[in-house]
Design a protein around this motif. Structure first.
Motif, short mmCIF file in Angstrom:
data_model
loop_
_atom_site.label_atom_id
_atom_site.label_comp_id
_atom_site.label_asym_id
_atom_site.label_seq_id
_atom_site.Cartn_x
_atom_site.Cartn_y
_atom_site.Cartn_z
N ASN A 135 1.15 -1.52 0.38
CA ASN A 135 0.33 0.32 -0.26
C ASN A 135 1.26 1.77 0.06
O ASN A 135 -0.05 2.43 -0.68
CB ASN A 135 -0.98 0.24 1.04
CG ASN A 135 -2.24 -0.54 1.12
OD1 ASN A 135 -3.03 -0.30 0.58
ND2 ASN A 135 -2.06 -1.85 1.22
N ALA A 145 -1.69 1.94 -3.54
CA ALA A 145 -1.27 0.95 -3.43
C ALA A 145 -1.44 0.74 -5.36
O ALA A 145 -0.95 1.05 -5.59
CB ALA A 145 -2.22 -0.20 -3.10
N THR A 190 -1.79 -5.14 -5.74
CA THR A 190 -1.83 -5.69 -4.42
C THR A 190 -3.75 -6.14 -4.66
O THR A 190 -4.33 -6.16 -5.33
CB THR A 190 -2.68 -4.26 -3.51
OG1 THR A 190 -1.20 -3.07 -3.87
CG2 THR A 190 -2.94 -4.58 -2.15
N ASP A 222 -5.82 -4.38 0.24
CA ASP A 222 -6.36 -3.42 -0.56
C ASP A 222 -6.56 -1.92 0.66
O ASP A 222 -7.37 -2.01 0.71
CB ASP A 222 -6.50 -2.53 -1.73
CG ASP A 222 -6.32 -1.46 -2.35
OD1 ASP A 222 -6.60 -0.27 -1.75
OD2 ASP A 222 -6.69 -1.12 -3.53
#
Length: 367
Positions: A86, A218, A222, A227
């Motif tokens: 992130n 992010a 991801t 997230d």
């Protein structure tokens, strides 16, 4: 059978008042006609529970309005990957302070995703990780996307006695074993995360408190479940959250508010820790192998200096109703985790047992 004093590092004791309240509501919560464990997370029955849990946590920790509160699945170790996914968004580099096993694991996980530097480490201390490394702002790279610390080290019995000065670099803290133990200025941190199984609720819930301006950057790869922005946009309910754990956490937050908040919680915890540390400092049968200025208020480690005596101590303590005092396998000795729910009486009984054990197993030292 009577309840024992559970000194486990986690899952740990929960407040008796909370357990009794959960017991009362186990079969039927309010007017719902069902247990919280049976509720749909998207139902009109559960939505007020998660909303009230967030409201109570915000009150307990005095969380600023520009921070999001997330109730996520899994343990804090999942965040070891979620954090870099992130937040390694600008310069693709971050700095870690390694002060124990979990910060070491967090740094190793983050290295899969970017340029991770160890800004400071106490791995070389004697004993290993028996202190917290001191840092100044100059120890951190100016282009680091964030600095990561583990605020309290469950295994080694240490805690940060200062908040690192990172300047404008976001500071992220794993507070799994010390969250809700005392007041913290949340605004000093860009993000706080914590597994719930030590001071908050049963295992399976992770609390994330994150500043809103950090969200939305992010990496493209991801996973959705990691997230933070996606979770925040869906009020922690993108997928089924750990509903029962959130309910239990709410009861704990309300319990803390009912006793006077985190100032009272700190007073109680300091009183318990002082009782145990004062005894350890008054004798030389047991040794507390931790730098005094870095002693944890939550996890107290000590040894006899004899592995067989340590083993005997843990076994006899368990038989006396003082459970889970065996130290972590990587350290040995004993560890008393005296989290929020551990009553003062439990520490009194532990100290009394320590004195008795020393007298019955003499080494020729002052006990």
């Amino acid at each position: 059978m009577e309840r024992v004093f559970n000194f486990s590092a986690g899952p740990s004791m929960l407040p008796e008042e909370v357990l009794k309240k959960a017991q009362e509501e186990l079969l039927c919560y309010g007017e719902s006609g069902m247990s919280v464990m049976e509720m749909s997370h998207r139902s009109a029955d559960f939505e007020p529970i998660i909303a009230a849990a967030e409201e109570s946590l915000r009150k307990v920790m005095n969380i600023p309005s520009n921070y999001k509160v997330l109730f996520l699945q899994g343990g804090a170790s999942t965040q070891f990957a979620a954090v870099p996914l992130n937040f390694l968004s600008n310069h693709k580099c971050a700095d870690y302070i390694v002060s124990g096993q979990f910060s070491k694991k967090a740094a190793a996980e983050a290295k899969k995703y970017g340029d991770i530097a160890i800004a400071a480490s106490s791995a070389g201390a004697n004993p290993t990780f028996s202190t917290i490394p001191e840092t100044t702002r100059s120890d951190f790279r100016p282009d680091a996307d964030y600095v990561h610390i583990c605020y309290n080290n469950t295994i080694y019995g240490t805690r940060f006695h200062y908040i690192p000065d990172t300047g404008n670099i976001p500071l992220i803290a794993d507070m799994s074993s010390c969250i809700l133990s005392e007041p913290f200025d949340v605004s000093k941190f860009a993000m706080i995360y914590a597994g719930a199984q030590k001071n908050v609720a049963p295992a399976g819930l992770t609390i994330v408190i994150v500043r809103e301006d950090l969200l939305g950057n992010a990496r493209p790869d991801t996973p959705a479940m990691l997230d933070y922005k996606l979770m925040a946009d869906n009020d922690s309910m993108y997928n089924t959250p750990p509903c029962w754990c959130i309910y239990m956490a709410k009861l704990v937050f309300d319990w803390i508010l009912s006793i006077g908040g985190l100032e009272e919680m700190k007073r109680r915890n300091e009183r318990k820790a002082s009782l145990l540390y004062d005894y350890l400092d008054s004798q030389n049968y047991y040794t507390a192998p931790v730098d005094k200025k870095c002693r944890s208020m939550m996890n107290v480690v000590f040894v006899t200096g004899d592995a067989e005596l340590d083993k005997k101590f843990a076994a006899e303590a368990a038989a006396a109703g003082l459970k889970n005092l065996k130290g972590h396998r990587s350290v040995g000795g004993m560890r008393a985790s005296i989290y929020n729910a551990m009553p003062y009486e439990g520490v009194e009984k532990l100290v009394a047992f320590m004195k008795k054990f020393a007298l019955e197993n003499p080494k020729g030292y002052n006990v």
